[in-house]
Design an enzyme around this catalytic site. Structure first.
Site, PDB file in Angstrom:
ATOM      1  N   HIS A 180       0.865  -1.185   0.000  1.00  0.00           N
ATOM      2  CA  HIS A 180       0.000   0.000   0.000  1.00  0.00           C
ATOM      3  C   HIS A 180       0.900   1.234   0.000  1.00  0.00           C
ATOM      4  O   HIS A 180       1.632   1.450   0.956  1.00  0.00           O
ATOM      5  CB  HIS A 180      -0.915   0.003   1.232  1.00  0.00           C
ATOM      6  CG  HIS A 180      -1.845  -1.181   1.274  1.00  0.00           C
ATOM      7  ND1 HIS A 180      -3.100  -1.150   0.713  1.00  0.00           N
ATOM      8  CD2 HIS A 180      -1.688  -2.427   1.773  1.00  0.00           C
ATOM      9  CE1 HIS A 180      -3.686  -2.337   0.877  1.00  0.00           C
ATOM     10  NE2 HIS A 180      -2.851  -3.135   1.517  1.00  0.00           N
ATOM     11  N   LEU A 181       0.829   2.009  -1.073  1.00  0.00           N
ATOM     12  CA  LEU A 181       1.705   3.184  -1.181  1.00  0.00           C
ATOM     13  C   LEU A 181       1.023   4.465  -0.718  1.00  0.00           C
ATOM     14  O   LEU A 181       1.685   5.494  -0.569  1.00  0.00           O
ATOM     15  CB  LEU A 181       2.225   3.336  -2.614  1.00  0.00           C
ATOM     16  CG  LEU A 181       3.221   2.256  -3.069  1.00  0.00           C
ATOM     17  CD1 LEU A 181       3.608   2.476  -4.525  1.00  0.00           C
ATOM     18  CD2 LEU A 181       4.461   2.235  -2.181  1.00  0.00           C
ATOM     19  N   ARG A 182      -0.298   4.407  -0.483  1.00  0.00           N
ATOM     20  CA  ARG A 182      -1.050   5.549   0.095  1.00  0.00           C
ATOM     21  C   ARG A 182      -1.040   6.815  -0.761  1.00  0.00           C
ATOM     22  O   ARG A 182      -1.442   7.868  -0.280  1.00  0.00           O
ATOM     23  CB  ARG A 182      -0.498   5.903   1.485  1.00  0.00           C
ATOM     24  CG  ARG A 182      -0.498   4.761   2.472  1.00  0.00           C
ATOM     25  CD  ARG A 182      -1.905   4.397   2.914  1.00  0.00           C
ATOM     26  NE  ARG A 182      -1.880   3.400   3.981  1.00  0.00           N
ATOM     27  CZ  ARG A 182      -2.542   2.245   3.930  1.00  0.00           C
ATOM     28  NH1 ARG A 182      -3.300   1.927   2.881  1.00  0.00           N
ATOM     29  NH2 ARG A 182      -2.488   1.396   4.940  1.00  0.00           N
ATOM     30  N   ASP A 242       2.504  -6.998   2.506  1.00  0.00           N
ATOM     31  CA  ASP A 242       1.285  -6.258   2.864  1.00  0.00           C
ATOM     32  C   ASP A 242       1.655  -4.976   3.627  1.00  0.00           C
ATOM     33  O   ASP A 242       1.053  -4.628   4.637  1.00  0.00           O
ATOM     34  CB  ASP A 242       0.308  -7.122   3.680  1.00  0.00           C
ATOM     35  CG  ASP A 242      -1.082  -6.480   3.765  1.00  0.00           C
ATOM     36  OD1 ASP A 242      -1.305  -5.424   3.151  1.00  0.00           O
ATOM     37  OD2 ASP A 242      -1.947  -7.054   4.459  1.00  0.00           O
ATOM     38  N   ASN A 290      -4.821  -7.027   9.638  1.00  0.00           N
ATOM     39  CA  ASN A 290      -5.899  -7.830   9.068  1.00  0.00           C
ATOM     40  C   ASN A 290      -5.403  -8.520   7.803  1.00  0.00           C
ATOM     41  O   ASN A 290      -4.918  -7.839   6.906  1.00  0.00           O
ATOM     42  CB  ASN A 290      -7.099  -6.927   8.735  1.00  0.00           C
ATOM     43  CG  ASN A 290      -8.331  -7.731   8.414  1.00  0.00           C
ATOM     44  OD1 ASN A 290      -8.421  -8.891   8.792  1.00  0.00           O
ATOM     45  ND2 ASN A 290      -9.272  -7.134   7.706  1.00  0.00           N
ATOM     46  N   HIS A 293       0.631   3.569   8.356  1.00  0.00           N
ATOM     47  CA  HIS A 293      -0.411   4.338   9.045  1.00  0.00           C
ATOM     48  C   HIS A 293       0.234   5.436   9.861  1.00  0.00           C
ATOM     49  O   HIS A 293       1.315   5.253  10.418  1.00  0.00           O
ATOM     50  CB  HIS A 293      -1.244   3.436   9.964  1.00  0.00           C
ATOM     51  CG  HIS A 293      -2.197   2.564   9.225  1.00  0.00           C
ATOM     52  ND1 HIS A 293      -3.263   3.058   8.515  1.00  0.00           N
ATOM     53  CD2 HIS A 293      -2.224   1.224   9.051  1.00  0.00           C
ATOM     54  CE1 HIS A 293      -3.917   2.062   7.940  1.00  0.00           C
ATOM     55  NE2 HIS A 293      -3.305   0.933   8.238  1.00  0.00           N
ATOM     56  N   PHE A 309      -5.958  -1.155  11.067  1.00  0.00           N
ATOM     57  CA  PHE A 309      -5.245  -2.413  10.848  1.00  0.00           C
ATOM     58  C   PHE A 309      -4.039  -2.163   9.949  1.00  0.00           C
ATOM     59  O   PHE A 309      -4.126  -1.381   8.997  1.00  0.00           O
ATOM     60  CB  PHE A 309      -6.154  -3.413  10.130  1.00  0.00           C
ATOM     61  CG  PHE A 309      -7.297  -3.939  10.954  1.00  0.00           C
ATOM     62  CD1 PHE A 309      -7.106  -4.995  11.825  1.00  0.00           C
ATOM     63  CD2 PHE A 309      -8.563  -3.392  10.843  1.00  0.00           C
ATOM     64  CE1 PHE A 309      -8.159  -5.502  12.571  1.00  0.00           C
ATOM     65  CE2 PHE A 309      -9.623  -3.887  11.585  1.00  0.00           C
ATOM     66  CZ  PHE A 309      -9.427  -4.946  12.454  1.00  0.00           C
ATOM     67  N   HIS A 322      -9.219 -10.560  -1.253  1.00  0.00           N
ATOM     68  CA  HIS A 322      -9.110 -10.261   0.184  1.00  0.00           C
ATOM     69  C   HIS A 322     -10.205 -11.111   0.832  1.00  0.00           C
ATOM     70  O   HIS A 322     -11.367 -10.717   0.877  1.00  0.00           O
ATOM     71  CB  HIS A 322      -9.332  -8.766   0.425  1.00  0.00           C
ATOM     72  CG  HIS A 322      -9.399  -8.384   1.874  1.00  0.00           C
ATOM     73  ND1 HIS A 322      -8.355  -7.800   2.545  1.00  0.00           N
ATOM     74  CD2 HIS A 322     -10.386  -8.502   2.786  1.00  0.00           C
ATOM     75  CE1 HIS A 322      -8.698  -7.575   3.808  1.00  0.00           C
ATOM     76  NE2 HIS A 322      -9.929  -7.993   3.981  1.00  0.00           N
TER      77      HIS A 322
END
Lengths: 440, 323
Positions: A65-67, A308, A281, A312, A326, A182
Site C-alpha cells: 500500500h503506497l497511500r 502487505d 488484518n 499508518h 489495521f 481479500h
C-alpha cells in the site's frame, strides 16, 4: 550508460537455477553475462567485489500500500520505493485503496508517472475490481488494463457479492489478469479486532474467526473452478485456508496464494499488552496456524511471500486498540525477517525464499521480473546475509513507523541495489545522497 | 487518623501494591488481594460513622476519566476519594468525540499536565486502561475497559462474598449471562480462581466466548442443572443494546432459560446468595421479587464498593500522610 562487473558473489537466481559463486556483468541496463571468470570488453566497467555476499534478482513485493494519492502523510510513491529498495525490492505492486481509488485510467497514469519521476524501481498498479471498492459494480477493467494494471483487487475489502466475484473472474479472463481476493466474510468478521480464540477471550477484544477467511477462500476457489479465471489469495493466514488451496491445486484449479512474514513469525499471543502495531488484518493467528503456514512453504503450496506493507500515521496507531487502523509496514524488514526466522530456522532454503519473493510473484502478475538471465533488465540486489540489521523505525525510509519489530536484531543487510542497471544503493547508501555529499 | 486505621499506620511501609496501576486482577497476587480486602474492612467502619471522612489522602488529586456513562462506579470512586479527603476532578468524554481525533495518548498528556496523582478510567474500548497506564507516570485504576476487565468490581464482589461466608476458597460460584461481552465476568473469573473458588459460567453458547474453559472454569448451558450445586449465583446484566446481534432470539426467551425467578430458586441451596453488578434489568436476568429478597446482596455490593475502592486508592497512593 555505465557498466558494472559484479564479481565473486554467490548468485542465487531460482528462475535460471543458478546457485553458485559467479560474476554478473551489467551493460546498458541489462544483464550482459552471468558466469565464472567473466571479463568485460568495455574497459570502463566498474568492478564491484561481491565476494562473501549474495547476488539476487531485485525482489518483487506483490502486495504493497503506497497511500499515494490521498495519504501522502503516511507514504508517497517515492518514500515507498525508497523503503522498497532499502529492503531489496525493486518492484512493487500497489493496491488500489488510495484516495481516489485506482479504478480508472487517470489514477493509474498518475501512479505510473509519479513512479517514473522517482527514477528507480518499478511500480505495478493493481486496479480495483469494483468502482470505488464499493463492491457494487465492476470497474472498467479493459480501460485499466490498457492503462497498465497487472491485476485486480478490492484489497482491504472483500467482494461479498458472489455473483459480482464470479463476473470479475470471468471478465478478467480476457487479459489473463489475476483477481486478488481479500478473503474475509464481512459479516463474520464484523467489529473483530484480533483472531478469535483464547486471546480474544482474555483480552476482551472481539474475535475474527478463521472461518471468516476460509469461507471466502473456499468460495473463490469454487468460483475459479466454475469460471476458469485466475484467483490469487492475498495474505492467507489460517491452516484451514492453506488446506483448501492445497486441495484446489491438486484438482488443477488456477489458484495461487501469498503469505506475509508476520503470519509466519508472530502469533495472537503477541497481542497481550494491546500494542496496536500488532493489529493487522487478517489478524495474527494461533501458533498452530503459523506451523501450518511454515509447512506450506516447505511443501510448495504457498506461491509467494508479500509484505502487505500498510503505512499508518503515528497518531492513528496511538489510538485505543478498537479505534486504531489495521496494518503494519514491512518493505524494509521482510527480507531480513525471512532470512532470520524462516531460512535461519531451516524451514526453507535461501534460494526457495528468493523464489517466493522474486520470480513467483512476477509470474503471478505476468511481469518480466525476478530473473538474472542474459538480456534481462538488470534489477539486482547484493546482500550480506551475515550482517546484522537492527530494526530502528527512526531510520526507516518509509514515512511511517508502524512496525511490530522495533528493536529486533535481524540477519541480512542489503548493501547494493541496481535498478535497470543503474545503482540506487551502493555500500548501504542511496546514490542520490552520495552525490549530494560529494557536491557539498 | 481514626483508630480503625491505627494498625495499618504502624505497618505503613509494607502497605503498598507492587504495581502503580490496577488495570487487571492478574496484576495482583493472592496476598495483595487479601491485603485489599482486610484494609477495606477497616474502611467500611468509617462509612458507618457520623463523620465519614479521614484525612489520609489530603492534598492528593484523583481524576475520574469517564468515556462511558456510569453512575455507580463513578460515584463510588468519588465517594471513596472524598472520604479519604482527596480532591477529585471528573472528566467526561463521549467516545465518539475521541474517535474523531484525540488519541488516548493525547488524553494521557492532558492528565499529566494537570499533575494528577491517580486516574480512574472507564472506557468502551478494551485495553484502554493499560494503554493509558503506559503513557502516563501516575497510577491508573481501570474502572472498566470494554469487554476486558473491571477489577475493583471483582474486588468488591470478593469482599462481599468473604463477608457473607467468612471465606472464598472452596465456594462454588455460577456466573450467568453474557460472558462474552462482560468485563465483570472476566475480572471475577480471574479473582475467584485466584482465591480458590470454583467457577462455572452459564449462558447460551452464543454468549460464551471461545476457549473460556482454558481459564479453569466449567461451562454450562443449563442453569437449572447448575443451580442446586452453587453457593453464589452471580447474574450479569443483559445489555439490551446488543439485541440486534442475534445473540439470542428475544429477551422473553432469555428470561425463560436463564432468568432467575422464585420458582427456579426453589431448586437452590437454602444458603444461596444472589449477586449482580448492576444496573439490573428486572424481569430479564432477575425477577423483581428476587432482587428485593434477603438472599440478594445487590445493595450490600454497592456499600462495599466504596470501602474496597478506598482501600485500593489508599494502597496505590502509598497512604502517605501529609501531616
Amino acid at each position: 550508460m555505465s557498466s558494472y562487473l559484479i564479481s565473486g558473489g554467490h548468485v542465487i537466481d531460482p528462475h535460471n537455477n543458478t546457485n553458485d559463486i559467479m560474476d554478473v556483468l551489467v551493460e546498458d541496463g541489462k544483464i550482459a553475462s552471468v558466469g565464472i571468470g567473466i571479463t568485460s570488453d568495455k574497459s570502463s566497467a566498474e568492478v564491484i567485489d561481491a565476494s562473501g555476499k549474495v547476488i539476487i534478482p531485485g525482489l518483487v513485493d506483490m502486495h504493497v500500500h503506497l497511500r499515494d494519492p490521498g495519504r501522502e502523510d503516511e507514504e508517497t510513491i517515492e518514500s515507498g520505493l525508497r523503503a522498497a529498495a532499502r529492503g531489496g525490492f525493486t518492484s512493487v505492486a500497489c493496491m488500489p485503496n488510495t484516495e481516489p481509488v485506482i479504478d480508472c485510467a487517470s489514477v493509474v497514469e498518475y501512479v505510473k508517472r509519479k513512479a517514473a519521476d522517482v527514477g528507480f524501481g518499478n511500480v505495478f498498479p493493481i486496479g480495483a475490481i469494483t468502482h470505488g471498492l464499493k463492491g457494487e459494480t465492476l470497474s472498467e477493467m479493459g480501460e485499466l488494463v490498457k492503462a497498465g494494471v497487472v491485476a485486480f483487487s478490492d484489497d482491504g475489502r472483500c467482494v461479498m457479492n458472489s455473483q459480482l466475484m464470479r463476473r470479475a473472474l470471468e471478465y478478467s479472463k480476457m487479459w489473463e489478469k489475476p483477481v486478488i481476493s481479500h478473503a474475509e466474510d464481512s459479516s463474520l468478521a464484523k467489529g473483530g479486532q484480533i483472531n478469535e480464540g483464547y486471546y480474544s477471550t482474555i483480552l476482551g477484544l472481539k474475535g475474527i474467526p478463521a472461518a471468516a477467511e476460509e469461507i471466502i477462500v473456499a468460495r473463490d476457489i469454487i468460483l475459479a473452478e466454475l469460471t476458469g479465471g485466475k484467483v490469487h489469495i492475498a495474505h492467507l493466514s489460517t491452516a484451514g485456508s492453506l488446506e483448501l488451496v492445497r486441495q484446489a491445486k491438486e484438482r488443477g484449479i488456477d489458484v495461487t496464494c501469498e503469505v506475509t512474514p508476520h503470519h509466519l513469525i508472530l502469533t495472537e499471543a503477541d497481542l497481550i499488552g494491546y500494542n496496536t502495531n500488532f493489529k493487522v488484518n487478517p489478524p495474527l493467528r494461533s501458533s498452530k496456524d503459523v506451523e501450518s503456514l511454515r509447512q506450506g512453504l516447505k511443501d510448495g503450496v504457498i506461491d509467494a511471500i508479500a509484505s502487505d506493507h500498510a503505512p499508518h500515521a503515528r497518531h492513528e496507531k496511538e489510538m485505543e486498540f478498537d479505534y486504531a487502523p489495521f496494518g503494519l509496514i514491512g518493505l524494509e524488514t521482510t527480507l531480513a525477517l525471512i532470512i532470520t526466522d524462516i531460512v535461519g530456522s531451516g524451514v526453507i532454503s535461501l534460494s526457495k525464499a528468493i523464489e517466493l519473493m522474486s520470480v513467483n510473484p512476477a509470474k503471478i502478475l505476468g511481469v518480466p521480473k525476478g530473473s538474472i538471465g542474459v538480456g534481462d533488465t538488470a534489477d539486482l540486489v547484493i546482500l550480506d546475509t551475515n550482517a546484522v540489521l537492527e530494526v530502528d523505525p527512526a531510520k526507516f525510509e518509509s514515512k511511517s513507523i508502524n512496525t511490530p519489530y522495533a528493536g529486533r536484531k535481524l540477519k541480512g543487510v542489503v548493501t547494493d541495489v541496481f535498478s535497470a542497471g543503474r545503482p540506487v544503493i551502493r555500500d548501504g547508501r542511496f546514490v542520490s545522497e552520495i552525490v549530494s555529499l560529494t557536491n557539498q | 487518623m481514626g483508630t480503625a486505621l491505627g494498625y495499618w499506620e504502624q505497618e505503613k511501609s509494607s502497605l503498598k501494591l507492587k504495581n502503580k496501576d490496577l488495570v487487571s486482577i492478574n496484576q495482583l497476587s493472592k496476598e495483595e488481594i487479601t491485603l485489599i480486602l482486610d484494609m477495606a474492612e477497616s474502611f467500611k467502619s468509617i462509612s458507618k460513622r457520623p463523620i465519614k471522612k479521614v484525612p489520609t489522602l489530603r492534598g492528593r488529586t484523583i481524576v475520574t476519566l469517564f468515556f462511558e456513562p456510569s453512575t455507580r462506579t463513578r460515584t463510588s470512586f468519588e465517594l471513596a476519594a472524598k472520604r479519604l479527603s482527596a480532591d477529585t476532578v471528573s472528566i467526561s468524554k463521549s467516545a465518539s468525540s475521541v474517535v474523531k481525533g484525540e488519541s488516548i495518548k493525547d488524553t494521557a498528556q492532558t492528565i499529566e499536565a494537570m499533575a494528577a496523582d491517580l486516574v480512574v478510567i472507564r472506557h468502551p474500548a478494551s485495553g484502554s486502561a493499560e494503554l493509558l497506564a503506559r503513557y502516563i507516570k501516575c497510577g491508573v485504576i481501570n474502572g472498566g475497559d470494554g469487554s476486558h476487565e473491571h477489577p475493583t468490581q471483582a474486588l468488591l464482589d470478593l469482599f462481599t462474598i468473604r463477608e457473607k461466608f467468612g471465606k472464598i476458597e472452596g465456594l462454588k460460584v455460577a456466573i450467568v449471562g453474557d460472558i462474552a461481552h462482560s468485563r465483570v465476568a472476566r475480572s471475577n473469573i480471574f479473582a475467584l480462581k485466584k482465591m480458590g473458588a470454583d467457577v462455572v459460567v452459564v449462558g447460551p453458547p452464543t454468549l460464551i466466548p471461545r476457549d473460556i474453559d482454558r481459564l479453569g472454569v466449567d461451562v454450562s448451558y443449563n442453569l437449572d442443572a447448575v443451580l442446586p450445586e452453587v453457593d453464589i449465583l452471580y447474574l450479569l446484566r443483559i445489555q439490551l443494546e446488543r439485541q440486534g446481534e442475534s445473540l439470542f432470539p428475544s429477551l422473553r426467551e432469555y428470561a425463560s432459560l436463564f432468568g432467575l425467578n422464585r420458582k427456579r430458586l426453589e431448586a437452590a441451596k437454602s444458603s444461596l446468595v444472589v449477586m449482580h453488578p448492576g444496573p439490573m434489568n428486572r424481569g430479564v436476568e432477575i425477577s423483581a421479587e428476587i432482587a428485593d429478597m434477603p438472599q440478594a446482596l445487590i445493595t450490600t455490593q454497592v456499600t462495599n464498593g466504596v470501602a474496597v475502592r478506598m482501600a485500593v486508592l489508599y494502597l496505590l497512593l502509598g497512604g502517605v500522610e501529609v501531616e
